[in-house]
Design a protein around this motif. Structure first.
Motif, PDB file in Angstrom:
ATOM      1  N   THR A 133       0.808  -1.210   0.000  1.00  0.00           N
ATOM      2  CA  THR A 133       0.000   0.000   0.000  1.00  0.00           C
ATOM      3  C   THR A 133       0.851   1.275   0.000  1.00  0.00           C
ATOM      4  OG1 THR A 133      -0.220  -0.163   2.413  1.00  0.00           O
ATOM      5  CG2 THR A 133      -1.985  -1.092   1.078  1.00  0.00           C
ATOM      6  N   ALA A 134       2.111   1.145  -0.369  1.00  0.00           N
ATOM      7  CA  ALA A 134       2.971   2.320  -0.565  1.00  0.00           C
ATOM      8  C   ALA A 134       3.059   2.611  -2.063  1.00  0.00           C
ATOM      9  CB  ALA A 134       4.360   2.066   0.004  1.00  0.00           C
ATOM     10  N   PHE A 135       3.246   3.897  -2.400  1.00  0.00           N
ATOM     11  CA  PHE A 135       3.386   4.228  -3.815  1.00  0.00           C
ATOM     12  C   PHE A 135       4.280   5.448  -3.990  1.00  0.00           C
ATOM     13  CE2 PHE A 135      -0.429   6.681  -2.584  1.00  0.00           C
ATOM     14  CZ  PHE A 135      -0.139   7.937  -3.115  1.00  0.00           C
ATOM     15  N   ARG A 136       4.715   5.625  -5.235  1.00  0.00           N
ATOM     16  CA  ARG A 136       5.483   6.801  -5.634  1.00  0.00           C
ATOM     17  C   ARG A 136       4.796   7.412  -6.853  1.00  0.00           C
ATOM     18  NH1 ARG A 136      11.381   5.683  -5.470  1.00  0.00           N
ATOM     19  NH2 ARG A 136      10.717   3.865  -6.648  1.00  0.00           N
ATOM     20  N   ALA A 137       4.494   8.711  -6.783  1.00  0.00           N
ATOM     21  CA  ALA A 137       3.894   9.440  -7.904  1.00  0.00           C
ATOM     22  C   ALA A 137       4.850  10.564  -8.280  1.00  0.00           C
ATOM     23  CB  ALA A 137       2.536   9.999  -7.498  1.00  0.00           C
ATOM     24  N   GLN A 138       5.275  10.604  -9.533  1.00  0.00           N
ATOM     25  CA  GLN A 138       6.373  11.508  -9.910  1.00  0.00           C
ATOM     26  C   GLN A 138       6.037  12.314 -11.154  1.00  0.00           C
ATOM     27  OE1 GLN A 138      10.346   9.642 -10.671  1.00  0.00           O
ATOM     28  NE2 GLN A 138      10.931  10.823  -8.870  1.00  0.00           N
ATOM     29  N   TRP A 139       6.515  13.544 -11.141  1.00  0.00           N
ATOM     30  CA  TRP A 139       6.422  14.412 -12.324  1.00  0.00           C
ATOM     31  C   TRP A 139       7.713  15.225 -12.415  1.00  0.00           C
ATOM     32  CZ3 TRP A 139       6.932  19.628 -13.064  1.00  0.00           C
ATOM     33  CH2 TRP A 139       6.587  20.108 -14.340  1.00  0.00           C
ATOM     34  N   GLY A 140       8.227  15.366 -13.631  1.00  0.00           N
ATOM     35  CA  GLY A 140       9.427  16.156 -13.869  1.00  0.00           C
ATOM     36  C   GLY A 140      10.691  15.364 -13.611  1.00  0.00           C
ATOM     37  N   GLN A 163       4.390  23.944 -15.080  1.00  0.00           N
ATOM     38  CA  GLN A 163       4.101  23.757 -16.501  1.00  0.00           C
ATOM     39  C   GLN A 163       3.775  25.088 -17.184  1.00  0.00           C
ATOM     40  OE1 GLN A 163       0.994  20.712 -16.154  1.00  0.00           O
ATOM     41  NE2 GLN A 163       2.294  19.318 -17.341  1.00  0.00           N
ATOM     42  N   LYS A 164       3.020  25.921 -16.493  1.00  0.00           N
ATOM     43  CA  LYS A 164       2.594  27.187 -17.089  1.00  0.00           C
ATOM     44  C   LYS A 164       3.701  28.232 -17.103  1.00  0.00           C
ATOM     45  CE  LYS A 164      -2.295  26.545 -15.986  1.00  0.00           C
ATOM     46  NZ  LYS A 164      -3.466  27.032 -15.194  1.00  0.00           N
ATOM     47  N   THR A 165       4.623  28.131 -16.158  1.00  0.00           N
ATOM     48  CA  THR A 165       5.706  29.125 -16.075  1.00  0.00           C
ATOM     49  C   THR A 165       6.989  28.662 -16.745  1.00  0.00           C
ATOM     50  OG1 THR A 165       6.382  28.253 -13.911  1.00  0.00           O
ATOM     51  CG2 THR A 165       4.799  30.083 -13.932  1.00  0.00           C
ATOM     52  N   GLY A 166       7.046  27.389 -17.106  1.00  0.00           N
ATOM     53  CA  GLY A 166       8.246  26.855 -17.727  1.00  0.00           C
ATOM     54  C   GLY A 166       9.367  26.553 -16.760  1.00  0.00           C
ATOM     55  N   LYS A 167       9.094  26.624 -15.478  1.00  0.00           N
ATOM     56  CA  LYS A 167      10.124  26.321 -14.479  1.00  0.00           C
ATOM     57  C   LYS A 167      10.281  24.806 -14.331  1.00  0.00           C
ATOM     58  CE  LYS A 167       9.217  30.582 -11.919  1.00  0.00           C
ATOM     59  NZ  LYS A 167       8.819  31.188 -10.623  1.00  0.00           N
ATOM     60  N   LYS A 168      11.425  24.395 -13.778  1.00  0.00           N
ATOM     61  CA  LYS A 168      11.747  22.974 -13.681  1.00  0.00           C
ATOM     62  C   LYS A 168      11.840  22.522 -12.226  1.00  0.00           C
ATOM     63  CE  LYS A 168      12.355  22.531 -18.162  1.00  0.00           C
ATOM     64  NZ  LYS A 168      11.437  21.728 -19.004  1.00  0.00           N
ATOM     65  N   ALA A 169      11.401  21.307 -11.991  1.00  0.00           N
ATOM     66  CA  ALA A 169      11.585  20.640 -10.704  1.00  0.00           C
ATOM     67  C   ALA A 169      11.197  19.183 -10.885  1.00  0.00           C
ATOM     68  CB  ALA A 169      10.742  21.276  -9.604  1.00  0.00           C
ATOM     69  N   CYS A 170      11.669  18.371  -9.987  1.00  0.00           N
ATOM     70  CA  CYS A 170      11.236  16.969  -9.931  1.00  0.00           C
ATOM     71  C   CYS A 170      10.369  16.825  -8.682  1.00  0.00           C
ATOM     72  CB  CYS A 170      12.432  16.033  -9.869  1.00  0.00           C
ATOM     73  SG  CYS A 170      11.978  14.278  -9.795  1.00  0.00           S
ATOM     74  N   ILE A 171       9.084  16.586  -8.876  1.00  0.00           N
ATOM     75  CA  ILE A 171       8.118  16.507  -7.777  1.00  0.00           C
ATOM     76  C   ILE A 171       7.732  15.055  -7.572  1.00  0.00           C
ATOM     77  CG2 ILE A 171       5.897  17.301  -6.908  1.00  0.00           C
ATOM     78  CD1 ILE A 171       6.043  19.524  -9.066  1.00  0.00           C
ATOM     79  N   THR A 172       7.836  14.597  -6.344  1.00  0.00           N
ATOM     80  CA  THR A 172       7.460  13.220  -6.027  1.00  0.00           C
ATOM     81  C   THR A 172       6.547  13.204  -4.813  1.00  0.00           C
ATOM     82  OG1 THR A 172       9.617  12.451  -6.795  1.00  0.00           O
ATOM     83  CG2 THR A 172       8.275  10.889  -5.574  1.00  0.00           C
ATOM     84  N   VAL A 173       5.412  12.548  -4.960  1.00  0.00           N
ATOM     85  CA  VAL A 173       4.530  12.273  -3.823  1.00  0.00           C
ATOM     86  C   VAL A 173       4.759  10.832  -3.408  1.00  0.00           C
ATOM     87  CG1 VAL A 173       2.151  12.131  -2.985  1.00  0.00           C
ATOM     88  CG2 VAL A 173       2.798  13.914  -4.627  1.00  0.00           C
TER      89      VAL A 173
END
Length: 437
Positions: free
Chosen positions: A58-65, A124-134
């Protein structure tokens, strides 16, 4: 354009998730529906999902960037046994429901997801970068999820980790949770007829009771802040049988790991003494354990700024206040003039210990970790109570959750914008870590 815009536009969607979790509470290690609900919500909003990480179903990783500062958001979603509650201002369990969100984790996980999604949309709208993980972190209530995940190296690549918890006050947390060990003792004796052949028996239950008596005497001599909590997990089957098996489960807490180790060693000696007195044997099993929390003052400042940016969210209706007063009255709690917090406590720059534990502490020893508390129930409400359960399913909990989501998103956006700030936080983390080791 603001980093909180998505949250403002999707308040009802966020509340639908939080209330769905509230209506379907699940016990630690069994949060299948809750984990799937949050993961699917994140997937629908553009995150890549990996379920069952660190060997936890029941653990997960959700990632964007995949570029820029690496920010982790820590979600929780497990409930507690015996705390089901209807949406009433008096104790009123839901018939047939064994669990309830008496710690507000339905809000916790949802706000974390909302903050991450809002940050992603802003980038996304500003064009800035990051790696976001929940990170979906299960079983916090039994001190399991993040500890296992930390040992598996799940958080090692992060620059900063962020989370929050429902509370009675609004503040960037400078509170260090206590170190804790969870340990079970199992005694083995000899069964016999309690009336016809008591001399032939060796009572494992006697050993458990003698151990608990001695442990209670030991309370006076524990290190400052030391705590012992226990439940008898097995006391035998019938009164007319001398129990050959009995067990007791202890939580041992202290302000520092070293204090907990002292108490654990003393408990093991006490168990040995109880076994000698009853001519039984015993085994001990370490279930889990966590450090005290490492507080990073530089990160506390960032979180405080994020909260103050959204201070206009701190408003309560007359209905909220009246409902809170009735809850406190019906829960036999004092009712103050200000039952719902409307301010934000100012950070002092000094951490302090609180009498509780969380598995987030183990993350805090790996990566700079910051938390905030947001008012989601009246001042004076005891944690792990029906009073919390009803509030986190009400408008009061909803408002606190949305304030938390916006505050986390605002704090995270500061990290994205200022790599020098991230560097200072990481240096401050190293300094604080060196003081502990």
């Amino acid at each position: 354009m603001k980093v909180i815009d998505w949250i403002c536009d999707n308040e009802d969607s966020l509340w639908a998730v939080a209330f769905d979790l509230w209506e379907h509470p699940e016990l630690s290690e069994h949060e299948e529906r809750s984990a799937d609900r949050l993961a699917e919500f994140l997937k629908q909003n553009g995150f890549r999902i990996e379920m069952g990480i660190a060997g936890l179903p029941t653990a997960f990783r959700a990632q964007w960037g995949d570029a820029g500062v690496k920010i982790g958001f820590l979600a929780e979603y497990d409930a507690l046994p015996g705390l089901s509650q209807n949406l009433t201002d008096y104790a009123n369990p839901i018939e047939g429901q064994a669990y309830g969100h008496g710690c507000g984790h339905n809000l916790l996980g949802t706000a974390v997801a909302g903050a991450a999604i809002s940050l992603k949309n802003f980038l996304q709208k500003t064009g800035k970068k990051a790696c976001i993980t929940v990170f979906g972190c299960p079983s916090e209530e039994i001190m399991l999820g993040k500890i296992v995940m930390a040992k598996a190296g799940i958080f090692n690549d992060l620059d900063v980790a962020l989370s929050w918890h429902p509370g009675e006050y609004n503040m960037a947390s400078e509170a260090s949770y206590q170190a804790m060990r969870s340990i079970k003792f199992s005694f083995n004796g000899v069964a016999s007829h309690a009336s016809m052949a008591p001399d032939k028996g060796k009572s494992a239950l006697d050993a458990v009771e003698l151990m608990n008596v001695a442990a209670n005497y030991y309370r006076e001599h524990t290190p400052f802040g030391g705590q012992l909590h226990y439940v008898i997990t097995n006391g035998g089957e019938k009164p007319n049988i001398v129990p050959d098996k009995a067990g007791v489960w202890y939580f041992v807490r202290g302000f520092h790991d070293s204090d907990v180790n002292i108490m654990i060693n003393r408990l093991k000696n006490i168990a040995q003494g109880a076994a000698l007195m009853t001519d039984t044997t015993f085994d001990s099993e370490d279930i889990t354990g966590c450090h005290e929390t490492l507080i990073v003052p530089e990160l506390v400042k960032v979180i405080d700024e994020g909260m103050r940016e959204n201070a206009e969210c701190l408003s309560w209706t007359e209905d909220d206040i009246a409902f809170s007063r009735r809850i406190l009255k019906n829960g036999n709690r004092p009712v103050s003039d200000n039952v719902l917090d409307t301010g934000i406590k100012v950070p002092t720059g000094v951490s302090y210990s609180i009498m509780g534990s969380s598995d987030i502490s183990d993350v805090s020893w790996i990566v700079p970790t910051g938390m905030l508390f947001c008012a989601c129930y009246p001042i004076g409400t005891p944690n792990h109570s029906w009073m919390v359960t009803v509030c986190v399913g009400s408008e009061i909990g909803k408002k606190g959750m949305l304030f938390a989501a916006k505050s986390l998103a605002s704090a995270a956006s500061r990290l994205v914008d200022d790599t020098a700030l991230v560097g200072r936080i990481k240096r401050n983390f190293t300094e604080e870590l060196s003081r502990k080791t």
